[in-house]
Design a protein around this motif. Sequence first.
Motif, short mmCIF file in Angstrom:
data_model
loop_
_atom_site.label_atom_id
_atom_site.label_comp_id
_atom_site.label_asym_id
_atom_site.label_seq_id
_atom_site.Cartn_x
_atom_site.Cartn_y
_atom_site.Cartn_z
N TYR A 1 7.43 20.96 46.67
CA TYR A 1 7.51 22.51 46.70
C TYR A 1 7.92 22.91 48.12
CZ TYR A 1 5.25 27.06 47.22
OH TYR A 1 5.19 28.47 47.64
N GLU A 2 7.31 22.32 49.16
CA GLU A 2 7.66 22.63 50.40
C GLU A 2 9.02 22.53 50.71
OE1 GLU A 2 3.16 21.54 52.35
OE2 GLU A 2 5.02 20.04 52.25
N ALA A 3 9.78 21.47 50.18
CA ALA A 3 11.09 21.15 50.58
C ALA A 3 12.13 22.24 49.97
CB ALA A 3 11.53 19.89 50.21
N PHE A 4 11.63 22.71 48.61
CA PHE A 4 12.40 23.66 47.98
C PHE A 4 12.13 24.95 48.61
CE2 PHE A 4 14.80 22.06 44.28
CZ PHE A 4 14.61 20.61 44.70
N ARG A 5 10.76 25.27 48.99
CA ARG A 5 10.47 26.78 49.29
C ARG A 5 10.96 26.87 50.79
NH1 ARG A 5 7.74 31.48 48.56
NH2 ARG A 5 6.13 32.21 50.13
N TYR A 6 11.00 26.09 51.53
CA TYR A 6 11.14 26.10 53.06
C TYR A 6 12.36 25.70 53.74
CZ TYR A 6 6.30 27.33 52.75
OH TYR A 6 5.19 28.06 52.38
N PHE A 7 13.06 24.66 52.84
CA PHE A 7 14.08 23.78 53.82
C PHE A 7 15.48 23.97 52.98
CE2 PHE A 7 10.05 21.87 55.30
CZ PHE A 7 10.26 22.34 56.65
N LEU A 8 15.48 24.35 51.73
CA LEU A 8 16.62 24.14 51.04
C LEU A 8 17.41 25.37 50.71
CD1 LEU A 8 15.97 21.11 48.88
CD2 LEU A 8 17.18 20.83 50.96
N ASP A 9 18.58 25.63 50.91
CA ASP A 9 19.43 26.64 50.39
C ASP A 9 19.45 26.74 49.22
OD1 ASP A 9 21.21 28.97 50.02
OD2 ASP A 9 22.29 28.25 51.74
N LEU A 10 18.97 27.69 48.31
CA LEU A 10 19.10 27.42 47.00
C LEU A 10 20.11 28.39 46.17
CD1 LEU A 10 15.12 27.08 45.75
CD2 LEU A 10 16.98 25.46 46.36
N ASN A 11 20.91 29.03 47.31
CA ASN A 11 22.13 29.98 47.05
C ASN A 11 23.18 29.20 47.68
OD1 ASN A 11 20.99 32.26 45.03
ND2 ASN A 11 19.65 32.49 46.66
#
Length: 701
Positions: free
Chosen positions: A393-403
């Motif tokens: 969750y933390e990796a996807f919420r805070y660190f990765l550009d999902l666009n």
Amino acid sequence: MSDLAPSLLIAYGSQTGNAESISKHLHEEALARGYASTVTVLDDYEQVEQNHPNAVLVIVISTTGDGDFPDNTQKFFRWTRRGAKDKLAAAFNARKFAVLALGDTNYTNFCQTGKRIERRLIELGAVTFQPKGLADDATGLEAVIDPWVANMWSLLPSLVVCDQEKARRFADRAAAPTSSILKKQKLDDNKVEEKKDTATETPVAVIPPATTATAATTVSDPMDIDIPLHYTPYKFPISLTGVPTSSDQVTGAALLPTEYLSITPTQSTRSPLDSSKASLFHLFPNTPSSSTDPFTYTPSTLFASKIVGHRYLTGDKALKRVLEVTLDVKGLNWTVPAGAVVGIAAPNPDFVVLPLLKRLGIEAETVLDVKLGAGETGVGALPFVTDAPYTAYEAFRYFLDLNPPLRKPFLRIMAEYASDEAERAALLFLTSTAGAALFKSLKQANLSLADLFATFPSVTSLPLSRLLESLTRLQPRFYSISRINNALGTISIAFNIVEYTNPITQQPVVGLCSTWLESLVKGAGDMIVPLYPKPNVVFGPPADVETPMVLVAAGTGITPFLSFLQARAEAAAAAGKTPGETVLFHGRRFVEADRIYGSEIDAYVAAGVVTRFVEVQSREEGGFKYVQDAVLGEGNDVWRIVGEQKGSLFVCGGVEMARDVHAAVGKICGDAGRVEGGDVGVKNYLKALTAEGRYLKEIWS
Ligand SMILES: Cc1cc2nc3c(=O)[nH]c(=O)nc-3n(C[C@H](O)[C@H](O)[C@H](O)COP(=O)(O)OP(=O)(O)OC[C@H]3O[C@@H](n4cnc5c(N)ncnc54)[C@H](O)[C@@H]3O)c2cc1C
Ligand SMILES: Cc1cc2nc3c(=O)[nH]c(=O)nc-3n(C[C@H](O)[C@H](O)[C@H](O)COP(=O)(O)O)c2cc1C
């Protein structure tokens, strides 16, 4: 053979992740082709180069601001200009190198940094092994990158030592029909073996088929909470005309990037932190709560500021809301100068993160152990560097550009895991030269990661490591500080709430940071905002308060100028001087609704700090329509202040406005023989003004 360099060094400078992603993929392909390759960010070059003294150097660098160097290259560029002569000679004399520059022709200084770096390294004795590539984001970076990279691979065997066995295997695979490499061969055979050995031992995250969730439904998220879905992934309707239906028919598809991350979901779990609370900062374990040097705070060492006030600066009739937020930054111990900028790290929204994790089949609470695979070098290739392992969750919420921008290596990886033959063929085709037009149309649609998975629903077994290799870090957003209260330790920023309809997909889109900040002021949480002061900002008012200046802004481009006016008023009062002539142009849509900071500017006009305020409305009858029209219309005054009185000209706002104002200023200079030498003379004149710091632009995308 003895002339061959022992290794390849790939160094990048990147503001928003493109150059970084390209460099990582080049590095992986170089390893697979049998070269001893290392990848590094340019700011670490001096250190890293010492371990690779005779390496052939490849630089991939973007341009930001108005022809400026990305933040992670400032140290490098300074060093190339001011470093010790013997060290620079050792680092660059006779060094073979090539530059791949990324830019955008909408900006005046196209690929400026790549050009400057190449020029400087040549001055230091380095020798180019191929002409620089100037890739244009306006028309599609690939059109230049693909042939430039192909040419580089063709030249490297005559420049760098290569493991012939690996090179031969690589060549065999490149020559094989596409279908025969699918699911069978990786770029690096050794890694296939490693993967086979561990396949049964390592749990691999798998993407189940796309859900058919709609905007109104809720899903049971991995934390057993019902999360409202505000985002419906969009399935892009790919035109299949001319697209092979079977992967056997695809020729020239990109090679599969080598797998280089090792991600092990550990047995431990940790409940996700509530991002709206101060607990967000558990993510930054080494961050001090205050410091004597504000620049110890960086994108990975963030300062926890707190929102202490907010107000909307636009009226009801405005088409876009502008929100001003005031932040407590006492702990930074920063005497904030006019023109300063902060970077804000906003998280991805839960309504994007949680459904994506669900689609990936990953438990949000699972603590991930993210490492480079065995035999890999270069921490530059990690998606994020961390002391504490993060949950998914933390990796996807805070660190990765999902666009992320659409990139061919990722499509090639998706093809590997597409179970539907037609989808696999389409994905492969998209990576081939023949698929360039289709790739361009898909790229222009600006699909999010979730949209891409919805478009190719049969991509069902993508390992998390492959996904993370393909994503870059979520970038902070920058905001110019409009109002400064150094005594109280507060700063204000003002920004548009970004909401629009994607012109191609017709889907509603919201901006990440602006809407997150608005959600904080509307919510009941602690309103903690992670930020850092942007270093190396040169956009600031003249030191002498009597120097006349022209300020040109559109929309929220007015924000840094508020701080210019404040600084000028304070400095003039302290020195007992009358501020120099200041003409302020402000373009907006409606006269009342968009009068951002109207009362503050009225007060500066009344106090004589602004000597002339030119208001320009594009949606009202009468007067100039756009700010560039007004600048041209007031050309005599602009020339008197800047050309004759040696004043300064500052421009702030969007890229198109800055381009049009630049053209207007060029025309003013060229008119009536003010600047001699025709277009070239004007161009050189404006360049010289910029070099003197008398014509500066702060441009946003
Ligand atoms: C040095 C600097 C200073 C800045 N200062 C300010 C400031 O003071 N105030 C301010 O408002 N902004 C400022 N910006 C811009 C700011 O950093 C962000 O880019 C902006 O707030 C949007 O961020 P976001 O995360 O909300 O949107 P994002 O999620 O980043 O989305 C923005 C992107 O959406 C796309 N987009 C936006 N609108 C449309 C549309 N109508 N049609 C199609 N595509 C669209 C564009 O590609 C744009 O880049 C500054 C930028 C820089 C580099
Ligand atoms: C705020 C901003 C300013 C930019 N300024 C320039 C510029 O002055 N000249 C140019 O050629 N490109 C400019 N660009 C375009 C980028 O160089 C281009 O988009 C590049 O692909 C970004 O690569 P990166 O993600 O590695 O930083 C700018 C882009 C942004 C968002």
